[in-house]
Design a protein around this motif. Sequence first.
Motif, mmCIF file in Angstrom:
data_model
loop_
_atom_site.group_PDB
_atom_site.id
_atom_site.type_symbol
_atom_site.label_atom_id
_atom_site.label_comp_id
_atom_site.label_asym_id
_atom_site.label_seq_id
_atom_site.Cartn_x
_atom_site.Cartn_y
_atom_site.Cartn_z
ATOM 1 N N ASP A 143 0.841 -1.202 0.000
ATOM 2 C CA ASP A 143 0.000 0.000 0.000
ATOM 3 C C ASP A 143 0.874 1.249 0.000
ATOM 4 O OD1 ASP A 143 -2.302 -1.361 -0.007
ATOM 5 O OD2 ASP A 143 -3.156 -0.463 1.788
ATOM 6 N N TYR A 401 -8.379 2.528 7.471
ATOM 7 C CA TYR A 401 -7.105 2.311 6.777
ATOM 8 C C TYR A 401 -6.146 3.436 7.142
ATOM 9 C CZ TYR A 401 -9.152 -1.358 3.933
ATOM 10 O OH TYR A 401 -9.726 -2.529 3.518
ATOM 11 N N SER A 403 -4.257 5.208 5.462
ATOM 12 C CA SER A 403 -4.238 6.360 4.562
ATOM 13 C C SER A 403 -5.573 7.119 4.541
ATOM 14 C CB SER A 403 -3.903 5.882 3.148
ATOM 15 O OG SER A 403 -4.825 4.906 2.752
ATOM 16 N N ARG A 404 -6.579 6.613 5.297
ATOM 17 C CA ARG A 404 -7.888 7.297 5.291
ATOM 18 C C ARG A 404 -8.419 7.419 6.705
ATOM 19 N NH1 ARG A 404 -11.373 5.631 0.209
ATOM 20 N NH2 ARG A 404 -12.805 6.964 1.351
ATOM 21 N N ALA A 408 -13.516 2.384 7.782
ATOM 22 C CA ALA A 408 -14.162 1.559 6.756
ATOM 23 C C ALA A 408 -15.167 0.617 7.424
ATOM 24 C CB ALA A 408 -13.119 0.767 5.984
ATOM 25 N N ALA A 427 -23.765 -2.213 -0.581
ATOM 26 C CA ALA A 427 -23.392 -1.440 -1.775
ATOM 27 C C ALA A 427 -21.874 -1.383 -1.898
ATOM 28 C CB ALA A 427 -23.970 -0.030 -1.648
ATOM 29 N N THR A 428 -21.414 -0.958 -3.064
ATOM 30 C CA THR A 428 -19.961 -0.865 -3.264
ATOM 31 C C THR A 428 -19.355 0.129 -2.266
ATOM 32 O OG1 THR A 428 -18.243 -0.347 -4.853
ATOM 33 C CG2 THR A 428 -20.311 0.806 -5.164
ATOM 34 N N GLY A 429 -18.236 -0.242 -1.690
ATOM 35 C CA GLY A 429 -17.561 0.629 -0.723
ATOM 36 C C GLY A 429 -18.144 0.555 0.671
ATOM 37 N N SER A 430 -19.086 -0.393 0.918
ATOM 38 C CA SER A 430 -19.727 -0.442 2.236
ATOM 39 C C SER A 430 -18.844 -1.130 3.279
ATOM 40 C CB SER A 430 -21.078 -1.157 2.125
ATOM 41 O OG SER A 430 -20.894 -2.441 1.582
ATOM 42 N N GLY A 431 -17.731 -1.754 2.851
ATOM 43 C CA GLY A 431 -16.809 -2.341 3.829
ATOM 44 C C GLY A 431 -16.754 -3.858 3.814
ATOM 45 N N LYS A 432 -17.310 -4.492 2.762
ATOM 46 C CA LYS A 432 -17.376 -5.960 2.728
ATOM 47 C C LYS A 432 -15.965 -6.574 2.673
ATOM 48 C CE LYS A 432 -19.867 -6.049 -1.060
ATOM 49 N NZ LYS A 432 -19.970 -4.615 -1.397
ATOM 50 N N SER A 433 -15.148 -6.085 1.733
ATOM 51 C CA SER A 433 -13.804 -6.654 1.602
ATOM 52 C C SER A 433 -12.961 -6.358 2.840
ATOM 53 C CB SER A 433 -13.092 -6.087 0.379
ATOM 54 O OG SER A 433 -13.792 -6.437 -0.772
ATOM 55 N N THR A 434 -13.200 -5.207 3.442
ATOM 56 C CA THR A 434 -12.455 -4.855 4.660
ATOM 57 C C THR A 434 -12.764 -5.877 5.747
ATOM 58 O OG1 THR A 434 -12.665 -2.563 4.006
ATOM 59 C CG2 THR A 434 -12.007 -2.977 6.271
ATOM 60 N N ARG A 437 -10.775 -8.853 5.167
ATOM 61 C CA ARG A 437 -9.365 -8.661 5.511
ATOM 62 C C ARG A 437 -9.142 -8.757 7.022
ATOM 63 N NH1 ARG A 437 -9.352 -3.796 1.617
ATOM 64 N NH2 ARG A 437 -9.447 -4.947 -0.328
ATOM 65 N N GLN A 474 -10.639 -10.905 -3.889
ATOM 66 C CA GLN A 474 -11.480 -10.380 -4.968
ATOM 67 C C GLN A 474 -10.745 -10.405 -6.312
ATOM 68 O OE1 GLN A 474 -13.314 -6.169 -5.591
ATOM 69 N NE2 GLN A 474 -14.235 -7.036 -3.775
HETATM 70 N N1 LIG Z 1 -6.197 -0.310 0.980
HETATM 71 C C1 LIG Z 1 -7.046 0.683 1.234
HETATM 72 N N2 LIG Z 1 -6.598 1.863 1.659
HETATM 73 C C2 LIG Z 1 -7.453 2.875 1.939
HETATM 74 N N3 LIG Z 1 -8.775 2.786 1.812
HETATM 75 C C3 LIG Z 1 -9.296 1.626 1.407
HETATM 76 C C4 LIG Z 1 -8.460 0.514 1.077
HETATM 77 N N4 LIG Z 1 -9.262 -0.502 0.687
HETATM 78 C C5 LIG Z 1 -10.526 -0.050 0.759
HETATM 79 N N5 LIG Z 1 -10.540 1.218 1.186
HETATM 80 C C6 LIG Z 1 -11.746 2.051 1.448
HETATM 81 O O1 LIG Z 1 -12.505 1.442 2.482
HETATM 82 C C7 LIG Z 1 -13.899 1.518 2.210
HETATM 83 C C8 LIG Z 1 -14.503 0.094 2.182
HETATM 84 O O2 LIG Z 1 -13.895 -0.597 1.111
HETATM 85 P P1 LIG Z 1 -14.178 -2.136 0.814
HETATM 86 O O3 LIG Z 1 -13.252 -2.574 -0.242
HETATM 87 O O4 LIG Z 1 -14.180 -2.862 2.084
HETATM 88 O O5 LIG Z 1 -15.667 -2.055 0.238
HETATM 89 P P2 LIG Z 1 -16.521 -3.176 -0.472
HETATM 90 O O6 LIG Z 1 -17.844 -3.159 0.165
HETATM 91 O O7 LIG Z 1 -15.793 -4.472 -0.497
HETATM 92 O O8 LIG Z 1 -16.605 -2.554 -1.938
HETATM 93 P P3 LIG Z 1 -16.772 -3.347 -3.344
HETATM 94 O O9 LIG Z 1 -18.120 -3.996 -3.354
HETATM 95 O O10 LIG Z 1 -16.683 -2.214 -4.329
HETATM 96 O O11 LIG Z 1 -15.635 -4.296 -3.427
HETATM 97 C C9 LIG Z 1 -14.016 2.223 0.861
HETATM 98 O O12 LIG Z 1 -14.314 3.581 1.147
HETATM 99 C C10 LIG Z 1 -12.662 2.089 0.241
HETATM 100 O O13 LIG Z 1 -12.373 3.206 -0.564
#
Ligand SMILES: Nc1ncnc2c1ncn2[C@@H]1O[C@H](COP(=O)(O)OP(=O)(O)OP(=O)(O)O)[C@@H](O)[C@H]1O
Length: 626
Positions: A143, A401, A403-404, A408, A427-434, A437, A474
């Motif tokens: 990152d 994160y 950097s933010r 999340a 929805a996209t960006g709702s935090g699922k992948s986080t 992790r 993903q």
């Molecule tokens: N490595 C990262 N560094 C900084 N911010 C991140 C990072 N990865 C994700 N984010 C931010 O964290 C928030 C949640 O992201 P995440 O990937 O968990 O969403 P998501 O629900 O899985 O989205 P999608 O359906 O688009 O994959 C988003 O605002 C994203 O921009």
Amino acid sequence: MSAGHLGNLPAAATADGAGPAHAPERDGEHASTPAVVLELLRGARPAAGLLGTSVIARMIGHAAGAALLLVPAWNLGRLAVGVAEPGPLVAVTVALMVGAAFVKALCRYLEQLTGHIAAFRLLGRMRTELFDRLVPLAPAITDTHGTGRLMSAATRDIDRLEVFYAHTIAPVVTAVWMPLAGVAVAAVVAGPLPALVLLVGVGVGAIAVPVVGAGRARRAAREVVDRRTVLAQEVSDDLRGHTEILSFDAVEHRAGVVDAHGRAVAAAMRGTAGVLGRRAAMTLAWQAMTTIALLALAAFGPEGAFGVADATDIPAGSLGAAAAGWAALPALLLTIALVPAIAPALGSVEAFARSLPAALASARRLRELTTTSPAVADPARPHAVGRVRGTLDLENVTFAYPSRPDPALRDVDLHVPAGSFVAVVGATGSGKSTLARLLTRVWDPDVGAVRLDGVDLSDLALADLWREVTVFEQRPVLLAGTIRENLVLGRPDASAEQLAAACAAAGLTTDLDAMPDGLATRLGEHGQRLSGGQAQRLALARALLRRSPVLVLDEATSHQDALTQEGIIDRLRGAAGGTVVLITHRLATARAADLIVVLEEGRVVETGTYVDLIRAGGAFARLAAQ
Ligand SMILES: Nc1ncnc2c1ncn2[C@@H]1O[C@H](COP(=O)(O)OP(=O)(O)OP(=O)(O)O)[C@@H](O)[C@H]1O
């Protein structure tokens, strides 16, 4: 590899000293030059024998090289003053010179051979060590540093340390001992005054040459290394994204970007050119000045300044008698010959003064990389893992994160019973992948805890956790090898039946049947010979093959058509080893789940079964209606 001292690379932080969970810290940049040199020397220990041989070979080689000049100079003087018979003297001189040339050549060969074997052995070790260090730093390190930069560290920076091991240690030792030995010879043969003149001349050469522009050279070297790294990152991006660049007709634009970075590298390199020119001139200047000073001492200095040769030895009537006034000629010639005899030893000071700043800049960068605190670290005393059932709990989890600043995930509470099938939607960006992790401890939560069978993940050894929890990323990465090599990555001992079962569950069997080489089909870089759907099915089969107690699937069927996806989801429960967490934006795939978790802006806003949630008419129903 042990976690203690790791060759040339400074020890990474452990769990105890890791500080805040994901605040990468760096101290390598500020390390002093002696500290970096000392660390590099400590790292040379495994090749000490070879390096020692290289040093000795160089010292003897330089002494033999000096003899090639000193023997004829001395004997020419003796011949001129008539203290020796020409015939035998010439024969002895020639024999000694042939011998010296042979020894010099042999020693040079030995020095280069042993020095380079030592250097390449050490560089090989360092690459492995760097990799070991980077693993626990992921993903914070990619990152913050980028893959191109890491690549450049693993190749170019480590390669540059070859200069230190193969071309610095032996030359430094020789650069000290040769001048001292030369001055001692001058003192014995010619007397203290010529020795003093030689000492001053050599001192100027030894000290002034590397000191001239040292600060500027160091800064320029650092700049060159940094700018090259940026260039490497750009080129690596271009190679990876060449298809996009071509299709967006952006070749010219990207070529311009790379060209600009190339120019920046060239400009930084020009910064060192002036320093190098001055140093090269000084290397020649000290030799000329010392020779002139010695001649002046002979011509105008006190009588007997070169007073060792005895005029009474000179036979009457010989050429020497005519040259009686030059009785000191052998000593004078020998002292003058000492100047070019010592010069090669000092010349290498100039050479490594040129290349050493770059090597040290690389060492600093490697240090900087490897002293970054890991985002997650192994606990000091890991919890012993027995049979894992696969219960997952998130308790009041908040995570942002580095950097933010915006979290999340916020205040997430979730209980996933062992063996259950849970879908996480939103929805996209709702935090699922986080969420995924945190379940695999790519990151640690800022607040709250993530538990497996009631044990906080941070109390588990990372290797144990990775064994018990398998993740499907993903954007899964496929290796360039065969399909089989990719499949068995996480389970090298898988039987043919287990392979076949995982492939069938992932819907890959038909693809394999259609390939003439089946499992032996080679994929090419990043699996580029497969379609997007095939690559995803292969990565899914790879994850299923592990049959770990917990399987986290992040958009594992997003590239599949509806029918294929349905088949995969139907088979999933049976094919996985235990608990399944399915992250998906396709709500149809969540239909079979025991529990659906709905995320909105990092918060859990709803949980329930498909039917319950549709009936409730809340966030899930709104998503379904879109
Ligand atoms: N490595 C990262 N560094 C900084 N911010 C991140 C990072 N990865 C994700 N984010 C931010 O964290 C928030 C949640 O992201 P995440 O990937 O968990 O969403 P998501 O629900 O899985 O989205 P999608 O359906 O688009 O994959 C988003 O605002 C994203 O921009």
